[in-house]
Design an enzyme around this catalytic site. Structure first.
Site, PDB file in Angstrom:
ATOM      1  N   HIS A   1      -1.307  -1.491  -4.091  1.00 11.30           N
ATOM      2  CA  HIS A   1      -2.571  -1.300  -3.375  1.00 11.30           C
ATOM      3  C   HIS A   1      -2.772   0.194  -3.147  1.00 11.30           C
ATOM      4  O   HIS A   1      -1.942   0.865  -2.529  1.00 11.30           O
ATOM      5  CB  HIS A   1      -2.518  -2.056  -2.043  1.00 11.30           C
ATOM      6  CG  HIS A   1      -3.783  -2.011  -1.259  1.00 11.30           C
ATOM      7  ND1 HIS A   1      -4.830  -2.881  -1.463  1.00 11.30           N
ATOM      8  CD2 HIS A   1      -4.182  -1.182  -0.259  1.00 11.30           C
ATOM      9  CE1 HIS A   1      -5.812  -2.600  -0.627  1.00 11.30           C
ATOM     10  NE2 HIS A   1      -5.451  -1.561   0.123  1.00 11.30           N
TER      11      HIS A   1
ATOM     12  N   MET B   1     -12.592   3.283  -0.119  1.00  8.46           N
ATOM     13  CA  MET B   1     -13.193   3.495   1.202  1.00  8.46           C
ATOM     14  C   MET B   1     -13.956   4.809   1.126  1.00  8.46           C
ATOM     15  O   MET B   1     -13.521   5.844   1.650  1.00  8.46           O
ATOM     16  CB  MET B   1     -12.091   3.536   2.272  1.00  8.46           C
ATOM     17  CG  MET B   1     -11.451   2.171   2.521  1.00  8.46           C
ATOM     18  SD  MET B   1      -9.870   2.270   3.388  1.00  8.46           S
ATOM     19  CE  MET B   1      -8.774   2.572   1.999  1.00  8.46           C
TER      20      MET B   1
ATOM     21  N   ASP C   1      -5.086   3.123  -1.727  1.00  9.90           N
ATOM     22  CA  ASP C   1      -6.123   3.374  -0.723  1.00  9.90           C
ATOM     23  C   ASP C   1      -6.845   4.694  -0.970  1.00  9.90           C
ATOM     24  O   ASP C   1      -6.289   5.772  -0.771  1.00  9.90           O
ATOM     25  CB  ASP C   1      -5.481   3.399   0.675  1.00  9.90           C
ATOM     26  CG  ASP C   1      -5.160   2.007   1.179  1.00  9.90           C
ATOM     27  OD1 ASP C   1      -6.059   1.142   1.134  1.00  9.90           O
ATOM     28  OD2 ASP C   1      -4.015   1.784   1.606  1.00  9.90           O
TER      29      ASP C   1
ATOM     30  N   HIS D   1      -8.676   0.357  -3.636  1.00 12.48           N
ATOM     31  CA  HIS D   1      -9.497  -0.005  -2.480  1.00 12.48           C
ATOM     32  C   HIS D   1     -10.330   1.222  -2.131  1.00 12.48           C
ATOM     33  O   HIS D   1      -9.807   2.183  -1.556  1.00 12.48           O
ATOM     34  CB  HIS D   1      -8.548  -0.420  -1.331  1.00 12.48           C
ATOM     35  CG  HIS D   1      -9.223  -0.709  -0.040  1.00 12.48           C
ATOM     36  ND1 HIS D   1      -8.523  -0.767   1.157  1.00 12.48           N
ATOM     37  CD2 HIS D   1     -10.515  -0.963   0.277  1.00 12.48           C
ATOM     38  CE1 HIS D   1      -9.361  -1.037   2.139  1.00 12.48           C
ATOM     39  NE2 HIS D   1     -10.580  -1.147   1.635  1.00 12.48           N
TER      40      HIS D   1
ATOM     41  N   SER E   1       0.859  -1.192   0.000  1.00 19.40           N
ATOM     42  CA  SER E   1       0.000   0.000   0.000  1.00 19.40           C
ATOM     43  C   SER E   1       0.891   1.236   0.000  1.00 19.40           C
ATOM     44  O   SER E   1       1.787   1.358   0.836  1.00 19.40           O
ATOM     45  CB  SER E   1      -0.873   0.016   1.257  1.00 19.40           C
ATOM     46  OG  SER E   1      -1.373   1.329   1.463  1.00 19.40           O
TER      47      SER E   1
ATOM     48  N   MET F   1      -9.632   7.216   0.155  1.00 21.21           N
ATOM     49  CA  MET F   1     -10.433   7.583   1.338  1.00 21.21           C
ATOM     50  C   MET F   1     -11.101   8.925   1.088  1.00 21.21           C
ATOM     51  O   MET F   1     -10.454   9.851   0.578  1.00 21.21           O
ATOM     52  CB  MET F   1      -9.532   7.686   2.566  1.00 21.21           C
ATOM     53  CG  MET F   1      -8.743   6.416   2.833  1.00 21.21           C
ATOM     54  SD  MET F   1      -7.817   6.540   4.369  1.00 21.21           S
ATOM     55  CE  MET F   1      -6.919   4.989   4.338  1.00 21.21           C
TER      56      MET F   1
ATOM     57  N   MET G   1     -10.741  -6.649   6.160  1.00 22.84           N
ATOM     58  CA  MET G   1      -9.981  -5.628   6.893  1.00 22.84           C
ATOM     59  C   MET G   1      -9.547  -6.232   8.228  1.00 22.84           C
ATOM     60  O   MET G   1     -10.384  -6.746   8.980  1.00 22.84           O
ATOM     61  CB  MET G   1     -10.833  -4.376   7.148  1.00 22.84           C
ATOM     62  CG  MET G   1     -11.145  -3.556   5.914  1.00 22.84           C
ATOM     63  SD  MET G   1      -9.715  -3.062   4.926  1.00 22.84           S
ATOM     64  CE  MET G   1      -8.716  -2.146   6.121  1.00 22.84           C
TER      65      MET G   1
ATOM     66  N   ASP H   1      -5.871  -6.772   4.912  1.00 16.68           N
ATOM     67  CA  ASP H   1      -5.371  -5.398   4.864  1.00 16.68           C
ATOM     68  C   ASP H   1      -5.358  -4.797   6.262  1.00 16.68           C
ATOM     69  O   ASP H   1      -6.410  -4.628   6.882  1.00 16.68           O
ATOM     70  CB  ASP H   1      -6.294  -4.586   3.935  1.00 16.68           C
ATOM     71  CG  ASP H   1      -5.787  -3.176   3.675  1.00 16.68           C
ATOM     72  OD1 ASP H   1      -4.689  -2.830   4.142  1.00 16.68           O
ATOM     73  OD2 ASP H   1      -6.513  -2.426   2.996  1.00 16.68           O
TER      74      ASP H   1
END
Ligand code: DX5
Ligand code: ZN
Length: 215
Positions: free
Chosen positions: A30, A65, A32, A63, A7, A34, A134, A172
Site C-alpha cells: 500500500h 491523497m 500512500d 492510494h 503501508s 500525499m 478511511m 485504512d
C-alpha cells in the site's frame, strides 16, 4: 480470505528495498501518495513506485491523497501500480476518473474520508473493484481508528450483498491486532496496516500475526 496490504509510509525510507522485502508474503504493497494540499503531509512521487516495482513481486496499490487526481492517475499507472485508489472528495468527475484508471489497465478503487457518506457511490459501485473506507482522517500513520466506521463498513457490506456486486471493501487507518477481527466480521476484505507492521522490530512476524488473527 482476508488480504493484507502493508503501508510503507512508516517504513525506514532509507532502506525501502529491504523494508519491502520483509513483507513479501503480503497481498499488496500500500503506497500512500500525499500532495500537501488534500492532506497536510507530503510523501512519494511515481518514481518510487517504479523503483519498488523492480525489487518486489507484490502488487502495488497507489492510494492517491491528492487534489489534482486527474493529472496523477496516468503517472502512477505508468509507474506500475496494479490498483489505483482515488478520493471521492477530490474529483468533480469521479465516474470519468474511474474509467480512466480502467482504460490504463489498472484496478479502480475509490476512497471515502470518515465524514463522507456512502451515498456518493450509489451510481458508481458497479464500476468499482474496491472501496477504501478511511478509518482515520488521512495524512498520517499511527492514528486511532474512529469507532463510528464499523457501522459504515456494515452498511457498505449490506449494499454490496444486496446488489450482488463484486466490489471489495478495504479499510485504512488504525488497524491493530485487537480491532482486525471485528473489522473483518463487519465485512472487510482488505486490511491496510502501517505502523502495526513497520513499527514492529520484525515486520514479517507482525504481518503473520495479523494474518493469523483474521483467518
Ligand atoms: C493515512 C494513510 C494510511 C496510513 C496507515 O493517511 O492512508 O495508509 O499509513 O497507517 P496506520 O496503519 O499506522 O494507521
Ligand atoms: Zn493509505
Amino acid at each position: 480470505m482476508v488480504e493484507i496490504a502493508p503501508s510503507i509510509l512508516n517504513a525506514n525510507l532509507l532502506q525501502l528495498g529491504e523494508e519491502v522485502a520483509k513483507i513479501r508474503s503480503a497481498d499488496w504493497v500500500h503506497f500512500d501518495v500525499m500532495d500537501g494540499h488534500f492532506v497536510p503531509n507530503l510523501t512519494f512521487g511515481p518514481m518510487f513506485v517504479e523503483a519498488l516495482r523492480q525489487v518486489t513481486a507484490v502488487p502495488i496499490e497507489s492510494h492517491l491523497m491528492v487534489e489534482n487526481t486527474a493529472a496523477f492517475i496516468p503517472l502512477y499507472a505508468q509507474a506500475g501500480s496494479k490498483r489505483i485508489i482515488i478520493h471521492a472528495e477530490t474529483g468533480n468527475h469521479l465516474h470519468r476518473l474511474v474509467q480512466n484508471i480502467k482504460e490504463l489497465g489498472c484496478e479502480a478503487g475509490v476512497s471515502l474520508n470518515p465524514a463522507t457518506p456512502l451515498s456518493c457511490l450509489e451510481y458508481l459501485l458497479p464500476d468499482l473493484d474496491l472501496v477504501l473506507l478511511m478509518t482515520v482522517n488521512p495524512g498520517f500513520g499511527g492514528q486511532r481508528l474512529i469507532p463510528a466506521m464499523y457501522e459504515k463498513i456494515k452498511q457498505l457490506r449490506a449494499i454490496i450483498s444486496e446488489r450482488r456486486l463484486s466490489c471489495k471493501i478495504e479499510v485504512d487507518g488504525g488497524v491493530n491486532l485487537e480491532n482486525a477481527p471485528r473489522l473483518v466480521a463487519a465485512g472487510v476484505d482488505v486490511l491496510v496496516a502501517g505502523t502495526l507492521i513497520y513499527r514492529d522490530p520484525d515486520p514479517a512476524a507482525a504481518l503473520k500475526r495479523l494474518r493469523d488473527g483474521v483467518q
